[in-house]
Motif scaffolding. Structure first.
Motif, short mmCIF file in Angstrom:
data_model
loop_
_atom_site.label_atom_id
_atom_site.label_comp_id
_atom_site.label_asym_id
_atom_site.label_seq_id
_atom_site.Cartn_x
_atom_site.Cartn_y
_atom_site.Cartn_z
N GLY A 59 -16.85 3.01 -18.37
CA GLY A 59 -15.93 3.23 -19.67
C GLY A 59 -16.46 4.40 -20.51
N PRO A 60 -16.30 4.24 -21.97
CA PRO A 60 -16.56 5.42 -22.68
C PRO A 60 -18.08 5.92 -22.98
CG PRO A 60 -15.67 3.60 -23.97
CD PRO A 60 -15.62 3.43 -22.53
N SER A 61 -19.00 5.04 -22.63
CA SER A 61 -20.33 5.32 -22.79
C SER A 61 -21.28 4.81 -21.98
CB SER A 61 -20.90 4.57 -24.08
OG SER A 61 -19.96 4.92 -25.31
N PHE A 62 -22.46 5.29 -21.92
CA PHE A 62 -23.60 4.98 -21.15
C PHE A 62 -23.93 3.46 -21.43
CE2 PHE A 62 -28.15 4.50 -20.07
CZ PHE A 62 -28.38 4.69 -18.71
N CYS A 63 -24.39 3.41 -22.64
CA CYS A 63 -24.85 2.10 -23.20
C CYS A 63 -25.07 2.54 -24.74
CB CYS A 63 -26.10 1.68 -22.54
SG CYS A 63 -26.95 0.10 -23.49
N ALA A 64 -24.41 1.64 -25.55
CA ALA A 64 -24.35 1.98 -26.88
C ALA A 64 -25.69 1.15 -27.93
CB ALA A 64 -23.28 1.76 -27.76
N GLY A 65 -26.38 0.59 -27.00
CA GLY A 65 -27.58 -0.15 -27.58
C GLY A 65 -27.41 -1.47 -27.68
N LEU A 66 -28.06 -2.59 -28.34
CA LEU A 66 -27.96 -3.61 -28.35
C LEU A 66 -26.80 -4.19 -29.16
CD1 LEU A 66 -29.88 -6.63 -28.23
CD2 LEU A 66 -30.47 -6.06 -30.52
N HIS A 112 -23.35 9.55 -20.60
CA HIS A 112 -22.11 10.07 -21.21
C HIS A 112 -21.86 9.32 -22.50
CE1 HIS A 112 -20.25 6.48 -19.15
NE2 HIS A 112 -19.23 6.70 -19.83
N GLY A 113 -21.01 9.73 -23.41
CA GLY A 113 -20.62 8.73 -24.57
C GLY A 113 -21.92 8.70 -25.20
N ASN A 114 -22.05 7.28 -25.87
CA ASN A 114 -22.97 6.99 -26.62
C ASN A 114 -24.20 6.34 -25.87
OD1 ASN A 114 -21.51 7.37 -28.95
ND2 ASN A 114 -20.92 5.38 -29.06
#
Length: 269
Positions: A59-66, A112-114
């Motif tokens: 999808g749009p991000s690697f990993c946006a965190g917790l 990528h992304g966030n």
């Protein structure tokens, strides 16, 4: 290879692609993903035919965190998680990043992304980080009244000076891939980090699997050590290589045109 709802592992020849799979949540980490990532690291560490790993996000991000909403809306799971802070060894959350350092193959993160908080700490657990120039990265825990506690501090100290790490940690500022590369947070920039990560993984895994594993473990052990500890580590890992089957194959490969296959084995850390 195998899959769960939150983490999918695909084997492409001797390379494993580990993909975070909550795209609608920008791969925000919940307890299920935490355990699935840790399980993936443990499983792949036992795979003696494996030559490289690529960490990526769907999808749009690697990993946006917790995923705070998912985690704190599960009080029965949150209570034992809090108890992990009293353990005298690397806990379940710290294994999220540190577990990848125990695997004797190159691990490359395609960002990528966030890439915030827990996501950044996961990327730090890789040996190499390739990011899009417009990726957004942050040590974001201060925003939530917390500190990075998923192995991030142990990993940041290998990449940058303490003042740079303090600025990131105390400000929770978001930087792009270009600045992240400038300060050493990421290794390379690429418009298609997944393709670049696969190429780097291949480049780093062409030689003796024993030598690749030993080189990785040696650098991790020696980098922050004293001179005597670093040279002792050199001697230890060289003893494990010299004269062994894969070292003899390396010599044969370089002495002739024959592409003799390496033994499918690796030394342990």
């Amino acid at each position: 290879m195998s899959q769960s709802e939150t983490v999918v592992i695909e084997r492409q020849a001797d390379v494993a692609h580990v993909c975070l799979n909550r795209p609608d949540k920008h791969n925000g980490m919940n307890f299920e993903m935490l355990d699935a990532v840790n399980d993936a690291a443990r499983t792949l560490a036992k795979d003696r035919a494996l030559r490289a790993i690529v960490l990526q996000g769907a999808g749009p991000s690697f990993c946006a965190g917790l995923d705070f909403k998912a985690v704190f809306n599960a009080p029965l799971a949150a209570a034992p998680a809090l108890a992990q802070l009293w353990l005298p060894y690397a806990n379940r959350f710290q294994r999220w990043s540190l577990g990848w350092r125990d695997i004797g193959v190159p691990v490359v993160a395609a960002v990528h992304g966030n890439c915030f908080g827990a996501g950044l700490q996961l990327a730090l657990g890789a040996d190499i980080r390739v990011a899009r120039p417009d990726a957004r990265l942050s040590v974001m825990e201060a925003k939530w009244g917390l500190i990075p506690d998923m192995g991030g501090v142990a990993l940041l100290r290998e990449l940058m000076s303490i003042d740079q790490a303090k600025r990131l940690t105390l400000s929770a500022r978001v930087i792009d891939g270009r600045e992240a590369e400038r300060i050493g947070l990421v290794t390379h920039l690429a418009d298609d980090p997944l393709v670049a990560a696969a190429e780097i993984a291949d480049e780093m895994s062409r030689y003796s699997p024993d030598a690749v594993a030993a080189g990785k473990f040696l650098l991790q052990e020696a980098w922050q050590s004293s001179e005597s500890q670093a040279t002792a580590a050199e001697r230890k890992y060289q003893r494990r290589l010299i004269g062994r089957a894969n070292q003899r194959i390396s010599i044969e490969r370089n002495s002739s045109d024959a592409d003799k296959p390496f033994r499918k084995r690796r030394i342990d850390s």
